[in-house]
Design an enzyme around this catalytic site. Structure first.
Site, PDB file in Angstrom:
ATOM      1  N   CYS A  75       0.823  -1.215   0.000  1.00 28.35           N
ATOM      2  CA  CYS A  75       0.000   0.000   0.000  1.00 28.35           C
ATOM      3  C   CYS A  75       0.861   1.271   0.000  1.00 28.35           C
ATOM      4  O   CYS A  75       1.150   1.827   1.066  1.00 28.35           O
ATOM      5  CB  CYS A  75      -0.927  -0.037   1.214  1.00 28.35           C
ATOM      6  SG  CYS A  75      -2.011   1.389   1.345  1.00 28.35           S
ATOM      7  N   ASP A 130      11.185 -14.692   2.730  1.00 31.55           N
ATOM      8  CA  ASP A 130      12.573 -14.309   2.452  1.00 31.55           C
ATOM      9  C   ASP A 130      13.508 -14.449   3.668  1.00 31.55           C
ATOM     10  O   ASP A 130      14.727 -14.485   3.504  1.00 31.55           O
ATOM     11  CB  ASP A 130      12.641 -12.849   1.970  1.00 31.55           C
ATOM     12  CG  ASP A 130      11.768 -12.594   0.757  1.00 31.55           C
ATOM     13  OD1 ASP A 130      11.496 -13.559   0.017  1.00 31.55           O
ATOM     14  OD2 ASP A 130      11.358 -11.436   0.548  1.00 31.55           O
ATOM     15  N   GLY A 188      21.625 -30.633  -2.217  1.00 31.95           N
ATOM     16  CA  GLY A 188      22.854 -31.198  -2.783  1.00 31.95           C
ATOM     17  C   GLY A 188      23.163 -30.606  -4.155  1.00 31.95           C
ATOM     18  O   GLY A 188      23.649 -31.304  -5.054  1.00 31.95           O
ATOM     19  N   HIS A 252       5.934 -17.927  -7.518  1.00 25.93           N
ATOM     20  CA  HIS A 252       4.993 -17.823  -6.406  1.00 25.93           C
ATOM     21  C   HIS A 252       4.568 -19.163  -5.811  1.00 25.93           C
ATOM     22  O   HIS A 252       3.910 -19.180  -4.761  1.00 25.93           O
ATOM     23  CB  HIS A 252       3.761 -17.013  -6.836  1.00 25.93           C
ATOM     24  CG  HIS A 252       4.085 -15.554  -6.983  1.00 25.93           C
ATOM     25  ND1 HIS A 252       4.704 -15.049  -8.104  1.00 25.93           N
ATOM     26  CD2 HIS A 252       3.915 -14.512  -6.142  1.00 25.93           C
ATOM     27  CE1 HIS A 252       4.880 -13.756  -7.943  1.00 25.93           C
ATOM     28  NE2 HIS A 252       4.418 -13.393  -6.773  1.00 25.93           N
TER      29      HIS A 252
HETATM   30  O1  F6P Z   1       8.861 -10.816  -0.115  1.00 18.60           O
HETATM   31  C1  F6P Z   1       8.285 -12.006  -0.565  1.00 18.60           C
HETATM   32  C2  F6P Z   1       8.403 -12.128  -2.053  1.00 18.60           C
HETATM   33  O2  F6P Z   1       7.801 -13.346  -2.442  1.00 18.60           O
HETATM   34  C3  F6P Z   1       9.810 -12.034  -2.619  1.00 18.60           C
HETATM   35  O3  F6P Z   1      10.550 -13.219  -2.476  1.00 18.60           O
HETATM   36  C4  F6P Z   1       9.533 -11.643  -4.053  1.00 18.60           C
HETATM   37  O4  F6P Z   1      10.614 -10.928  -4.605  1.00 18.60           O
HETATM   38  C5  F6P Z   1       8.318 -10.751  -3.922  1.00 18.60           C
HETATM   39  O5  F6P Z   1       7.698 -11.079  -2.692  1.00 18.60           O
HETATM   40  C6  F6P Z   1       7.320 -10.893  -5.048  1.00 18.60           C
HETATM   41  O6  F6P Z   1       6.332  -9.946  -4.848  1.00 18.60           O
HETATM   42  P1  F6P Z   1       4.948  -9.921  -5.621  1.00 18.60           P
HETATM   43  O7  F6P Z   1       4.148 -11.093  -5.139  1.00 18.60           O
HETATM   44  O8  F6P Z   1       4.349  -8.615  -5.250  1.00 18.60           O
HETATM   45  O9  F6P Z   1       5.289 -10.065  -7.059  1.00 18.60           O
END
Ligand code: F6P
Length: 321
Positions: A75, A130, A188, A252
């Site tokens: 936001c 992260d 690995g 994602h």
């Molecule tokens: O901060 C979490 C995260 O999944 C990061 O690893 C990634 O860079 C970012 O959010 C992606 O954001 P959005 O879902 O807004 O594209």
């Protein structure tokens, strides 16, 4: 100041275990005779007064669900004075005495800014795949994301070995190489490319060609999104080695799914700890795990850039290849 009613929100990227944290905050607050208002879509919901009372039953059956029942958003409006003013007015209008914000770095920055302007009692609960919140060891959701990425890498290994191919697998993590380094070690993998360490593609290609001469034909190279794109790196490897490559961008997929036991337990403990902080009159802090203990740290510290201790782990990836 006595805390009678709090608001809870999730903000920024969702992370598996956020729901478990909401459940913990709601039920532990009610146990302590504190009312809870759910704020929907992060800071946006506070600005636009999208609130709902959360009772015991409203958090039933969510402990095992990824995502967040409160929805989440980024936001930019909240960074303006007008946005924060409207958010503050919503709190006053609804007699909310304190806020618990569940999120990562960006969410904590917003919380800290809000506190500095209006001194509303506030506590942050770190949740981000992260694991990039400074001053603590673990954010909610990071363990789940790592296990999701690891399961994918294990699958990729089956085909990489069978077809004797080089794979470049891109994982998330923003500017932080934690996910990449952790899954490269646990999976690995032969090589890991992270933002914290300059990489030498020539040297990597040299290792690949040398490996081939010894009969080692399959490679998995993990690349953190903050260090480069799988597609570009794979293309260069093919140019330099004349070997075929394949790429996978996990994206994602890493953000969803059932939270692991570790992510849930962390969430449940953080939720309780955050409410306890408000009850003790602590504010402008984040809760977190540090050396196996739940601690509180200043948001000022939590919002600083986290340094990833890479050397030992990076060398271990290489030694064990
Ligand atoms: O901060 C979490 C995260 O999944 C990061 O690893 C990634 O860079 C970012 O959010 C992606 O954001 P959005 O879902 O807004 O594209």
């Amino acid at each position: 100041m006595e805390i009678k009613k709090i608001g809870i929100l999730t903000s920024g990227g969702d992370a598996p275990g956020m729901n478990a944290a909401i459940r913990s905050v709601v039920r532990y607050s009610l146990y302590n005779k504190i009312e809870v208002m759910g704020i929907f879509r992060g800071w946006w919901g506070l600005i636009n007064e999208e609130l709902k009372v959360l009772d015991h039953r409203s958090v039933s059956g969510i402990i095992n669900q990824g995502g967040t029942i409160l929805k989440t958003a980024r936001c930019p409006e909240f960074h303006s004075d007008e946005g924060k003013k409207r958010a503050y007015e919503t709190l006053k209008k609804n007699s909310i005495d304190g806020i618990i914000a569940i999120g990562g770095n960006g969410s904590f920055e917003a919380l800290h800014e809000f506190y500095k302007k209006y001194q509303v009692p506030c506590i942050g609960i770190p949740a981000s795949i992260d694991n990039d919140v400074n001053g603590i060891d673990a954010t909610i959701g990071a363990d789940t994301a790592i296990n999701t990425a690891l399961a994918a890498i294990d699958n990729i290994r089956d085909t990489a070995t069978s077809m004797e191919r080089i794979f470049v697998v891109e994982v998330m993590g923003r500017e932080f190489g934690f996910i990449a380094l952790t899954v490269a070690l646990a999976g690995g993998c032969e090589e890991v490319i992270i933002p914290e360490r300059k990489f030498d593609l020539q040297a990597i290609c040299h290792d690949i060609v040398e490996g081939n001469l010894r009969g080692k034909m399959s490679w998995i190279i993990v690349v953190a999104e903050g260090a480069g794109h799988a597609e570009d790196i794979a293309k260069k490897i093919t140019e330099m080695t004349d070997l075929e490559t394949r790429t996978v961008v996990l994206g994602h997929v890493q953000r969803g799914g059932r939270p692991t036991a570790l992510s849930r337990d962390l969430a449940l403990n953080y939720g309780k700890a955050a409410v306890d902080c408000l009850l003790r009159g602590e504010t402008n802090k984040a809760v977190g795990l540090y050396c196996n203990k739940i601690v509180t740290i200043d948001l000022e510290v939590a919002t600083q850039k986290k340094e990833l201790k890479i050397e030992n782990l990076y060398h271990l990836v290489k030694i064990l290849t």
